[in-house]
Write a protein that holds these residues in place. Structure first.
Motif, PDB file in Angstrom:
ATOM      1  N   ASN A 110       0.855  -1.186   0.000  1.00  0.00           N
ATOM      2  CA  ASN A 110       0.000   0.000   0.000  1.00  0.00           C
ATOM      3  C   ASN A 110       0.892   1.238   0.000  1.00  0.00           C
ATOM      4  OD1 ASN A 110      -1.782   2.106   0.489  1.00  0.00           O
ATOM      5  ND2 ASN A 110      -2.983   1.001   2.024  1.00  0.00           N
ATOM      6  N   GLU A 113       0.373   4.363  -0.382  1.00  0.00           N
ATOM      7  CA  GLU A 113      -0.130   5.506   0.381  1.00  0.00           C
ATOM      8  C   GLU A 113       0.180   5.340   1.864  1.00  0.00           C
ATOM      9  OE1 GLU A 113      -4.314   7.886   1.366  1.00  0.00           O
ATOM     10  OE2 GLU A 113      -4.344   5.982   0.269  1.00  0.00           O
ATOM     11  N   LEU A 114      -0.025   4.131   2.402  1.00  0.00           N
ATOM     12  CA  LEU A 114       0.270   3.882   3.811  1.00  0.00           C
ATOM     13  C   LEU A 114       1.768   3.986   4.061  1.00  0.00           C
ATOM     14  CD1 LEU A 114      -0.481   3.060   6.664  1.00  0.00           C
ATOM     15  CD2 LEU A 114      -0.491   0.658   5.920  1.00  0.00           C
ATOM     16  N   GLN A 128      -4.145   7.799  13.330  1.00  0.00           N
ATOM     17  CA  GLN A 128      -4.353   7.009  12.125  1.00  0.00           C
ATOM     18  C   GLN A 128      -4.216   5.527  12.480  1.00  0.00           C
ATOM     19  OE1 GLN A 128      -4.959   8.323   9.054  1.00  0.00           O
ATOM     20  NE2 GLN A 128      -4.585  10.484   9.455  1.00  0.00           N
ATOM     21  N   ALA A 154      -3.513   1.611  10.880  1.00  0.00           N
ATOM     22  CA  ALA A 154      -3.161   0.675   9.814  1.00  0.00           C
ATOM     23  C   ALA A 154      -3.750  -0.672  10.199  1.00  0.00           C
ATOM     24  CB  ALA A 154      -1.647   0.583   9.651  1.00  0.00           C
ATOM     25  N   MET A 212     -10.243  -1.984   0.151  1.00  0.00           N
ATOM     26  CA  MET A 212      -9.708  -0.715  -0.336  1.00  0.00           C
ATOM     27  C   MET A 212     -10.838   0.190  -0.836  1.00  0.00           C
ATOM     28  SD  MET A 212      -6.412  -0.582   0.117  1.00  0.00           S
ATOM     29  CE  MET A 212      -5.730   0.550  -1.101  1.00  0.00           C
ATOM     30  N   GLU A 236     -12.007   3.994   0.972  1.00  0.00           N
ATOM     31  CA  GLU A 236     -11.904   5.269   0.255  1.00  0.00           C
ATOM     32  C   GLU A 236     -12.738   6.360   0.917  1.00  0.00           C
ATOM     33  OE1 GLU A 236     -12.894   4.719  -3.819  1.00  0.00           O
ATOM     34  OE2 GLU A 236     -11.062   3.612  -4.310  1.00  0.00           O
ATOM     35  N   HIS A 268      -6.378   2.760   7.206  1.00  0.00           N
ATOM     36  CA  HIS A 268      -5.633   2.394   5.999  1.00  0.00           C
ATOM     37  C   HIS A 268      -5.346   0.902   6.042  1.00  0.00           C
ATOM     38  CE1 HIS A 268      -4.941   6.767   5.778  1.00  0.00           C
ATOM     39  NE2 HIS A 268      -4.676   6.662   7.066  1.00  0.00           N
TER      40      HIS A 268
END
Length: 354
Positions: free
Chosen positions: A35, A37-38, A291, A293, A313, A317, A323
């Motif tokens: 991922n 973005e993560l 945040q 994960a 996923m 969004e 995430h």
């Protein structure tokens, strides 16, 4: 032994902030591959968590910040990482807060002179200069000179200085903790019998504080976990050492926490029910302060990890602060009477027996 003379003397009650294993500059390769973005968020969170450590040191007016190894993720740092660290050290220097550091297995080859450019308030302890005296405290530490020392370093640590508080700083596989490479191993009993007043350790990424007996041993853990297996990290430890007693407080500094979300999809009759169960599970682990994960683990008798990843996923969004780290499907027994549900844009699948 170096004798440092900051403008303020340490008080009878000494306040120290203990940290280790910042791994600044970590590429978070495994997470980024799954991922991107993560991975990007974790790279920034690593810097932000270290900034929070410095903020805490300033807010609490500590007498010293201890960094017990693996400050950097490797012995080669990019210019931005070095500039970041130098800036943070300068913030501490403005308030006359010294920083006591050692090298661990990740940054073992950084060299003894590399820390000099980070500021006059930064003291790297190593074989040629294993101790520094600041106020009424003598800090003792040894840096790794190789990335896999197999023998204990404890026999090389200096004897305690009489009439002073003695703090030991070490990067070690204390008690040979499972899941971690065995570097410079020693036992708690060996540490406590060396004659120091406190041990600040690094290497193990989960925090623990041993206060049995008269010599506390503290492992603050990794400040920003890099992967799911390090989910017990995320802290720095504030230590207060009085004349007769010591107290310790764990402070949350991690910005992204890794959590496991278990979802049972085995009883879902169609994709609508699957989606709703997945959404409910993901919403349940949202954290308003940090945040997240998520390691998604679904019980299913028919769905694949790839299909679950795509669906998760899509759901995430529109979900804030959550995430996807990884999606895993655990086989489950098909309930009687249920037919397999077909993924969208796909032909019906055949039942999979457990």
């Amino acid at each position: 032994m170096i004798s440092a003379s900051p403008q303020k003397r340490l008080n009878r009650t000494t306040r120290l902030l203990l940290s280790a294993d910042a791994h600044l500059g970590s590429p978070f390769s495994a997470v980024t591959k799954r991922n991107p973005e993560l991975g990007t968020l974790l790279q920034q969170a690593s810097l932000d968590s270290f900034t929070s450590i410095v903020d805490l040191a300033l807010d609490e007016h500590v007498d010293a910040l201890i960094l017990a190894g693996d400050v950097f993720d490797s012995s080669t740092q990019d210019p931005k990482t070095r500039e970041f660290f130098t800036t943070q050290m300068a913030r501490l220097a403005e308030q006359n807060i010294p920083v006591i550091a050692i090298r661990g297995n990740h940054d073992a080859l950084l060299g003894n002179d590399a820390y000099k450019e980070f500021g006059a308030n930064v003291y790297l302890l190593h074989a040629d200069s294993p101790s520094v005296e600041i106020g009424n405290i003598v800090f003792h530490g040894l840096s790794f000179d190789t990335d896999n020392p197999s023998a204990s370093l404890l026999p090389q640590y200096p004897d305690p200085v009489a009439g002073r508080k003695n703090i030991g700083v070490m990067h070690t596989s204390v008690e040979k903790m499972p899941g971690y490479n065995t570097y410079a191993p020693c036992t708690l009993e060996e540490l406590k019998s060396h004659g120091y007043d406190l041990w600040a350790l690094g290497h193990v990424h989960a925090d623990f504080i041993d206060t049995l007996g008269s010599v506390p041993v503290v492992m603050p853990g990794i400040p920003q976990p890099r992967k799911f297996e390090e989910r017990l990290g995320g802290f720095a430890v504030l230590a207060e050492l009085g004349e007769e007693a010591a107290s310790f407080q764990c402070h949350q500094v991690g910005k992204i926490e890794f959590v496991e979300c278990n979802v049972d999809l085995s009883g879902c009759a169609d994709e609508r029910e699957v989606t709703q169960a997945l959404r409910d599970g993901l919403q349940s682990i949202q954290n308003p302060d940090r945040q997240v994960a998520v390691r998604l683990k679904a019980s299913s008798w028919q769905h694949s990890s790839d299909w679950l990843t795509d669906l998760a996923m899509e759901e995430l969004e529109g979900m804030e602060r959550v995430h996807l780290d990884k999606a895993i499907v655990a086989p489950a027994q098909r309930p009687l009477g249920l037919l397999p549900t077909a993924p969208r844009d796909a032909a019906p699948t055949s039942p999979i027996s457990a």
